[in-house]
Design a protein around this motif. Structure first.
Motif, PDB file in Angstrom:
ATOM      1  N   ALA A 288      -3.901  12.881   0.562  1.00  0.00           N
ATOM      2  CA  ALA A 288      -3.457  12.061   1.691  1.00  0.00           C
ATOM      3  C   ALA A 288      -1.938  11.981   1.748  1.00  0.00           C
ATOM      4  O   ALA A 288      -1.338  12.007   2.826  1.00  0.00           O
ATOM      5  CB  ALA A 288      -4.044  10.656   1.593  1.00  0.00           C
ATOM      6  N   VAL A 289      -1.294  11.886   0.575  1.00  0.00           N
ATOM      7  CA  VAL A 289       0.167  11.836   0.549  1.00  0.00           C
ATOM      8  C   VAL A 289       0.752  13.174   0.978  1.00  0.00           C
ATOM      9  O   VAL A 289       1.671  13.239   1.798  1.00  0.00           O
ATOM     10  CB  VAL A 289       0.681  11.450  -0.850  1.00  0.00           C
ATOM     11  N   ALA A 290       0.209  14.260   0.428  1.00  0.00           N
ATOM     12  CA  ALA A 290       0.760  15.584   0.710  1.00  0.00           C
ATOM     13  C   ALA A 290       0.549  16.004   2.163  1.00  0.00           C
ATOM     14  O   ALA A 290       1.458  16.546   2.800  1.00  0.00           O
ATOM     15  CB  ALA A 290       0.134  16.615  -0.226  1.00  0.00           C
ATOM     16  N   ALA A 291      -0.630  15.758   2.700  1.00  0.00           N
ATOM     17  CA  ALA A 291      -0.956  16.241   4.044  1.00  0.00           C
ATOM     18  C   ALA A 291      -0.556  15.268   5.142  1.00  0.00           C
ATOM     19  O   ALA A 291      -0.127  15.687   6.218  1.00  0.00           O
ATOM     20  CB  ALA A 291      -2.458  16.533   4.136  1.00  0.00           C
ATOM     21  N   GLU A 292      -0.685  13.950   4.861  1.00  0.00           N
ATOM     22  CA  GLU A 292      -0.475  12.955   5.904  1.00  0.00           C
ATOM     23  C   GLU A 292       0.780  12.109   5.684  1.00  0.00           C
ATOM     24  O   GLU A 292       1.111  11.277   6.518  1.00  0.00           O
ATOM     25  CB  GLU A 292      -1.685  12.006   5.978  1.00  0.00           C
ATOM     26  N   HIS A 293       1.465  12.314   4.549  1.00  0.00           N
ATOM     27  CA  HIS A 293       2.602  11.464   4.184  1.00  0.00           C
ATOM     28  C   HIS A 293       2.196   9.989   4.224  1.00  0.00           C
ATOM     29  O   HIS A 293       2.890   9.143   4.800  1.00  0.00           O
ATOM     30  CB  HIS A 293       3.814  11.719   5.082  1.00  0.00           C
TER      31      HIS A 293
END
Length: 370
Positions: A288-293
Motif C-alpha cells: 500500500a505504501v509503495a503503490a498508493e503512497h
C-alpha cells in the motif's frame, strides 16, 4: 544545467561521482548503481514507477549486514526519496530527469536538504528562501543535519518562494554543491560515519536549470508523497537491524554460557517477538505504501520501527553487559538505532498522524489501502 553535469562526469571518470571516501555512502551508492542494484529495486527499473517492496527490503537487509549505519543511511535517503522524486519531477523538466538518470547509475550523489535551521522538521516554518534577481533565482538559508551534505555533487533544496505557511509557498530547487555560495559544516559527533551528514549554509546560490524542480509551489506535496516510501524503508531497515542485533546477542550469550538462564531467554524472546511483529507489519503494509503512497500505513510502520528498535537494541545492549561498551559495540549500535524514532518524523509526530486516522485504521483490514 547540461554543462554542469558534463563537468561532473569529466571530473569523476566513468560511473563514479568523484573520489569517494572509503566506506562512505558515496562509495556504496556508486557501487550499487554500477552493478544495477539500484535499478532492480524499482518497478520496470524506473524510479518514477515506485519501489518493489520485497526487492527494497532485500537490498537493505544485505547492506545492513555488510555496511555501516552511515553508508546505508546515505543510500536509503537517496533510493527511497531523492531518486523517485527527481524521476517524477523529470516528467516536467529535462534537468531533473537527467539527474535522476545519472543517480540511477551511481554517477551522482544528491543531498536532500529539507530540514531547516530553527524549526527543524516543521517545514512550513522554514526560513530558507528563493530570491529572484536579474541573473536568475538564488537561494539563501541554512539546512541542518543533512545526509550526504559532505559528499554530494548536487543539493535538492526545499525553499520558501513567498511568505506564509501555505503549502503552495514551498518549492524544490537543484543547486551545485561546489558553488562558492555553499558552505558545508560537518556534523559533530561519533555517529553515522560515512553518511556525509552536515549542515549547509547557502548564500546567494544559483539554481540549476533556472527554475524549480517538479513545478513551483509543489515542494511540500512532492515531499509528502515520497516521504511515505522513506518511512517504509526505515521500517525495513529497523527490522533488519533488530534481527541482526538479536542474533549477535544470542550468539554472545551462548558463547559465555548464559543462554540457558530462563530470565535471559525470556527477555531476548520478547524482543524477538517485537521484531517479528515489525517484520509482519512491513510485509502487510509495504504494498500500500509503495503503490498508493498510503501515508497512514507509512505512519504505522514508522511508529512501530522507532519503538521496536528502541526496545530491542536496549535489550541487546543490556544483555551484552560491559562488552556492549567496546568500540562499535552494542551500546553504539543502540545509540544509532535512535535514528528510527527521529529521522523522517519523530515517533510522536507519526503517532499523532495515526491518531488522526484511528477510525479509518480500525475499520479496515491490515494491509488494505486507504
Amino acid at each position: 544545467m547540461p554543462e554542469v553535469l558534463e563537468a561532473v562526469d569529466s571530473e569523476a571518470g566513468p560511473g563514479l561521482p568523484g573520489p569517494a571516501e572509503s566506506g562512505s555512502g558515496a562509495e556504496l551508492w556508486a557501487r550499487l548503481g554500477s552493478e544495477g542494484a539500484l535499478r532492480g529495486i524499482y518497478r520496470d527499473g524506473a524510479p518514477e514507477h515506485g519501489v518493489v517492496p520485497g526487492r527494497l527490503r532485500d537490498l537493505i537487509a544485505r547492506a545492513e549486514a555488510a555496511e555501516g549505519t552511515g553508508p546505508l543511511l546515505s543510500v536509503c535517503v537517496q533510493a527511497a526519496t531523492v531518486l523517485p522524486l527527481l524521476a517524477e519531477a523529470g516528467r516536467r523538466g529535462p534537468a531533473a530527469a537527467e539527474v535522476a538518470r545519472r543517480m540511477l547509475h551511481g554517477r551522482s550523489v544528491v543531498a536532500l536538504a529539507a530540514t531547516d535551521s530553527g524549526p527543524g522538521s516543521d517545514l512550513t516554518a522554514l526560513s530558507t528562501h528563493a530570491e529572484e534577481t536579474a541573473g536568475g533565482t538564488v537561494l539563501h538559508g541554512t539546512k541542518r543535519w543533512i545526509t550526504n551534505a559532505a559528499h554530494a555533487d548536487l543539493l535538492l533544496v526545499l525553499a520558501r518562494r513567498r511568505p506564509g505557511p501555505h503549502f503552495t509557498n514551498f518549492t524544490w530547487y537543484l543547486v551545485p554543491a561546489d558553488d562558492p555560495g555553499v558552505r558545508v559544516e560537518a556534523a559533530p559527533g561519533p555517529y553515522f560515519a560515512g553518511s556525509g551528514t552536515g549542515h549547509l549554509h547557502l548564500a546567494g546560490v544559483p539554481v540549476l536549470g533556472g527554475g524549480p524542480v517538479g513545478g513551483a509551489g509543489r515542494g511540500l506535496a512532492l515531499f509528502a508523497r515520497h516521504i511515505a516510501v522513506e518511512r517504509l524503508a526505515g521500517g525495513m531497515w529497523a527490522a533488519a537491524a533488530c534481527r541482526r542485533a538479536l542474533a549477535d546477542t544470542r550468539d554472545r550469550l551462548a558463547a559465555r554460557g548464559l543462554w540457558e538462564r530462563p530470565a535471559i531467554r525470556q527477555r531476548l524472546a520478547a524482543a524477538l517477538v517485537r521484531t517479528r511483529q515489525l517484520e509482519a507489519l512491513v510485509e502487510a503494509l509495504g504494498p500500500a505504501v509503495a503503490a498508493e503512497h498510503d501515508h497512514t500505513a507509512a505512519a504505522l510502520v514508522k511508529a512501530s520501527a522507532g519503538e521496536t528498535a528502541d526496545h530491542v537494541l536496549d535489550v541487546c545492549a543490556h544483555l551484552c553487559g560491559a562488552d556492549g561498551f567496546a568500540h562499535a559495540g552494542m551500546q553504539h549500535r543502540r545509540a544509532e538505532a535512535a535514528l528510527f524514532g527521529i529521522a523522517g518524523g519523530s515517533t510522536e509526530t507519526v503517532l499523532a498522524a495515526v491518531a488522526d486516522q484511528a477510525e479509518q485504521v480500525l475499520s479496515r483490514p491490515l494491509g488494505a489501502a486507504s
